[in-house]
Structure formats: structure tokens, C-alpha cells
Scaffold this active site. Structure first.
Site, PDB file in Angstrom:
ATOM      1  N   ASP A  30      -1.000  -5.203  -1.045  1.00  0.00           N
ATOM      2  CA  ASP A  30      -2.346  -4.957  -1.557  1.00  0.00           C
ATOM      3  C   ASP A  30      -3.232  -4.472  -0.405  1.00  0.00           C
ATOM      4  O   ASP A  30      -3.188  -5.031   0.696  1.00  0.00           O
ATOM      5  CB  ASP A  30      -2.925  -6.232  -2.190  1.00  0.00           C
ATOM      6  CG  ASP A  30      -4.143  -5.947  -3.041  1.00  0.00           C
ATOM      7  OD1 ASP A  30      -4.054  -6.086  -4.275  1.00  0.00           O
ATOM      8  OD2 ASP A  30      -5.196  -5.560  -2.471  1.00  0.00           O
ATOM      9  N   ILE A  31      -4.014  -3.443  -0.674  1.00  0.00           N
ATOM     10  CA  ILE A  31      -4.857  -2.826   0.363  1.00  0.00           C
ATOM     11  C   ILE A  31      -5.996  -3.756   0.792  1.00  0.00           C
ATOM     12  O   ILE A  31      -6.538  -3.611   1.895  1.00  0.00           O
ATOM     13  CB  ILE A  31      -5.390  -1.466  -0.163  1.00  0.00           C
ATOM     14  CG1 ILE A  31      -5.675  -0.507   0.976  1.00  0.00           C
ATOM     15  CG2 ILE A  31      -6.581  -1.636  -1.080  1.00  0.00           C
ATOM     16  CD1 ILE A  31      -5.899   0.930   0.511  1.00  0.00           C
ATOM     17  N   ASN A  85      -4.150  -9.779 -13.995  1.00  0.00           N
ATOM     18  CA  ASN A  85      -5.486  -9.629 -14.570  1.00  0.00           C
ATOM     19  C   ASN A  85      -5.382  -8.688 -15.770  1.00  0.00           C
ATOM     20  O   ASN A  85      -4.739  -7.640 -15.673  1.00  0.00           O
ATOM     21  CB  ASN A  85      -6.446  -9.045 -13.529  1.00  0.00           C
ATOM     22  CG  ASN A  85      -6.635  -9.979 -12.344  1.00  0.00           C
ATOM     23  OD1 ASN A  85      -6.702 -11.190 -12.511  1.00  0.00           O
ATOM     24  ND2 ASN A  85      -6.700  -9.428 -11.153  1.00  0.00           N
ATOM     25  N   HIS A  98       0.233  -4.685 -13.208  1.00  0.00           N
ATOM     26  CA  HIS A  98       0.757  -5.104 -11.908  1.00  0.00           C
ATOM     27  C   HIS A  98       0.638  -6.618 -11.785  1.00  0.00           C
ATOM     28  O   HIS A  98      -0.266  -7.237 -12.356  1.00  0.00           O
ATOM     29  CB  HIS A  98       0.010  -4.414 -10.762  1.00  0.00           C
ATOM     30  CG  HIS A  98      -1.479  -4.499 -10.869  1.00  0.00           C
ATOM     31  ND1 HIS A  98      -2.212  -3.692 -11.713  1.00  0.00           N
ATOM     32  CD2 HIS A  98      -2.367  -5.324 -10.269  1.00  0.00           C
ATOM     33  CE1 HIS A  98      -3.489  -4.005 -11.617  1.00  0.00           C
ATOM     34  NE2 HIS A  98      -3.611  -5.001 -10.759  1.00  0.00           N
ATOM     35  N   HIS A 100       0.275  -9.651  -9.147  1.00  0.00           N
ATOM     36  CA  HIS A 100      -0.080 -10.039  -7.787  1.00  0.00           C
ATOM     37  C   HIS A 100       0.827 -11.208  -7.374  1.00  0.00           C
ATOM     38  O   HIS A 100       0.901 -12.207  -8.093  1.00  0.00           O
ATOM     39  CB  HIS A 100      -1.517 -10.526  -7.719  1.00  0.00           C
ATOM     40  CG  HIS A 100      -2.564  -9.506  -8.100  1.00  0.00           C
ATOM     41  ND1 HIS A 100      -3.379  -8.881  -7.180  1.00  0.00           N
ATOM     42  CD2 HIS A 100      -2.932  -9.011  -9.309  1.00  0.00           C
ATOM     43  CE1 HIS A 100      -4.211  -8.051  -7.809  1.00  0.00           C
ATOM     44  NE2 HIS A 100      -3.961  -8.120  -9.097  1.00  0.00           N
TER      45      HIS A 100
END
Ligand code: AMP
Ligand code: ZN
Length: 114
Positions: A30-31, A85, A98, A100
Site C-alpha cells: 500500500d502506498i 472496505n 482489494h 488489505h
């Protein structure tokens, strides 16, 4: 999907720190990490939200990848969180489903910020 940022990552049109990839699934850092370990596990097929995810075989592959990432990043035993989410009130920002994988710190059930 031409304007999907995760499709662009999958197609290598924009850079990312890929940590795992196979025919069906990709995983990258994750950025904007919310934990020492924060990896996004993403099916390569463009599925907008969890509500649209109707492929049980692919779901198993995604979840197995989440488990593998936790193991590879040494949080499988200490503990980790897998989070999806969904839509606006779920906090979804990118509409390519996606998962996490978060680890390396203590999580509690939180209403905000996670
Ligand atoms: P969500 O709120 O569940 O849609 O999460 C989207 C996540 O994607 C956020 O945690 C972002 O930090 C992350 N993100 C956005 N752009 C990128 C990118 N180019 N590479 C890696 N992660 C990204
Ligand atoms: Zn996409």
C-alpha cells in the site's frame, strides 16, 4: 478497465512494489501504509466491490494469498487483520476489489481511521 488504477498496476502501466503475483492474483505494498505490514491483495479480474465478487474459486485464491502474505511477512503467528472496505460508508476509495493485509502492530476494533 481503462481508468482503474489497480488495473494499471496489474498491467504494469504504473509502478508498484509487487510482493506476489500469479495468474489470478497480485499483491503489492500500500502506498500509504497504516501499519508496518500493509499489503493489498487484488484479484486481477476487474471486480468493482465485494458485492460483485461472485467467483468462489477466485475468492479462495485471494484468501489463500492473504494467508501466504501474512506468513511471508512474519505476522501469521503474531497476528494480522484482513480488511475489505465496501462502498462509500465502508470507506472504499478504489473500485477494484482489494483485501488489505495489515500487521506488525496491535489492532482493536475501531470505528474510525482503520
Ligand atoms: P480503499 O479505501 O479500501 O479503497 O483503499 C485503497 C487503498 O489503496 C488505500 O489504502 C491507498 O493508500 C491505496 N493506494 C492508492 N493508490 C495506490 C497505489 N498507486 N499503489 C499502492 N496503493 C495505493
Ligand atoms: Zn480494475
Amino acid at each position: 478497465m481503462a481508468d482503474c488504477i489497480f488495473c494499471k498496476i496489474i498491467n504494469k502501466e504504473i509502478p508498484s512494489e509487487i510482493v506476489y503475483e500469479d495468474e489470478n492474483v497480485i499483491a503489492f505494498k500500500d502506498i500509504n501504509p497504516k501499519a508496518p505490514v500493509h499489503i493489498l491483495v487484488v484479484p486481477k479480474k476487474h471486480i468493482p466491490t465485494l458485492n460483485d465478487f461472485d467467483d468462489p474459486d477466485l475468492m479462495v485464491k485471494v484468501m489463500e494469498t492473504c494467508k501466504k502474505i501474512a506468513k511471508d511477512f512474519n505476522v501469521a503467528e503474531s497476528g494480522y487483520r484482513v480488511l475489505v472496505n465496501v462502498n462509500k460508508e465502508g470507506g472504499q476509495v478504489i473500485y477494484h476489489v482489494h483485501f488489505h493485509v495489515l500487521g506488525g502492530r496491535l489492532f482493536k476494533f475501531e470505528q474510525k481511521g482503520e
